[in-house]
Design a protein around this motif. Sequence first.
Motif, PDB file in Angstrom:
ATOM      1  N   ALA A 226     -32.333   5.121  15.517  1.00 16.08           N
ATOM      2  CA  ALA A 226     -33.676   4.791  16.010  1.00 16.08           C
ATOM      3  C   ALA A 226     -33.804   3.290  16.227  1.00 16.08           C
ATOM      4  N   LYS A 227     -33.257   2.498  15.299  1.00 14.45           N
ATOM      5  CA  LYS A 227     -33.292   1.038  15.450  1.00 14.45           C
ATOM      6  C   LYS A 227     -32.486   0.609  16.664  1.00 14.45           C
TER       7      LYS A 227
ATOM      8  N   ARG B 231     -31.944   2.395  19.383  1.00 14.08           N
ATOM      9  CA  ARG B 231     -32.724   2.769  20.567  1.00 14.08           C
ATOM     10  C   ARG B 231     -33.832   1.748  20.837  1.00 14.08           C
ATOM     11  N   GLN B 232     -34.506   1.296  19.778  1.00 16.61           N
ATOM     12  CA  GLN B 232     -35.562   0.291  19.947  1.00 16.61           C
ATOM     13  C   GLN B 232     -34.982  -1.009  20.489  1.00 16.61           C
TER      14      GLN B 232
ATOM     15  N   SER C 283     -34.097  -0.613  24.156  1.00 12.47           N
ATOM     16  CA  SER C 283     -35.312  -0.640  24.966  1.00 12.47           C
ATOM     17  C   SER C 283     -35.794  -2.070  25.179  1.00 12.47           C
ATOM     18  N   LYS C 284     -35.789  -2.845  24.104  1.00 11.11           N
ATOM     19  CA  LYS C 284     -36.231  -4.243  24.192  1.00 11.11           C
ATOM     20  C   LYS C 284     -35.326  -5.037  25.123  1.00 11.11           C
TER      21      LYS C 284
END
Length: 153
Positions: free
Chosen positions: A6-7, A9-10, A13-14
């Motif tokens: 999840a980290k 993926r974040q 995205s950034k």
Amino acid sequence: MTVSRAKQRQAESKINQVTQMAQTFTKPLGGWIATFQEAIGMSVPALAERLGVSRNSVYSSIQNEQAGTISLNQLDKMAEAMGGKLVYAIIPREGQVEEIVMAQARKKARRIIQRTRAHMALEEQTEGLRSQEEMVEELAGEIAREMPRDFWK
């Protein structure tokens, strides 16, 4: 989805968001210090006074930026003194983060499949196999999703 995934993926995205924004600008010919200084109408003596340094020190910083040898700390101080802020990022040269990950996954998959096919050829077991590229794409997708510890080796 795991916390680390999840980290990741974040972060992807950034980075992809910043990549899109960064495509709209390039470093000005004279550098950002001189360009910002020009835009706000601040003279070198005024900037030097705000920084508490000599004019020569400001000129050196401008030259260092143009040469690519200025430190981020120094660039940040210059920006602050002019009422601005330093923004920097590391972004993909081309495309998006996923493309970098998939390129590495494909390299790894090719090595695995070539080694496997070589062993199968020795044992005369290659008949009926899908194409190497099909196998690479399938395995690369799995590798990219899993991202084993030795992914970047």
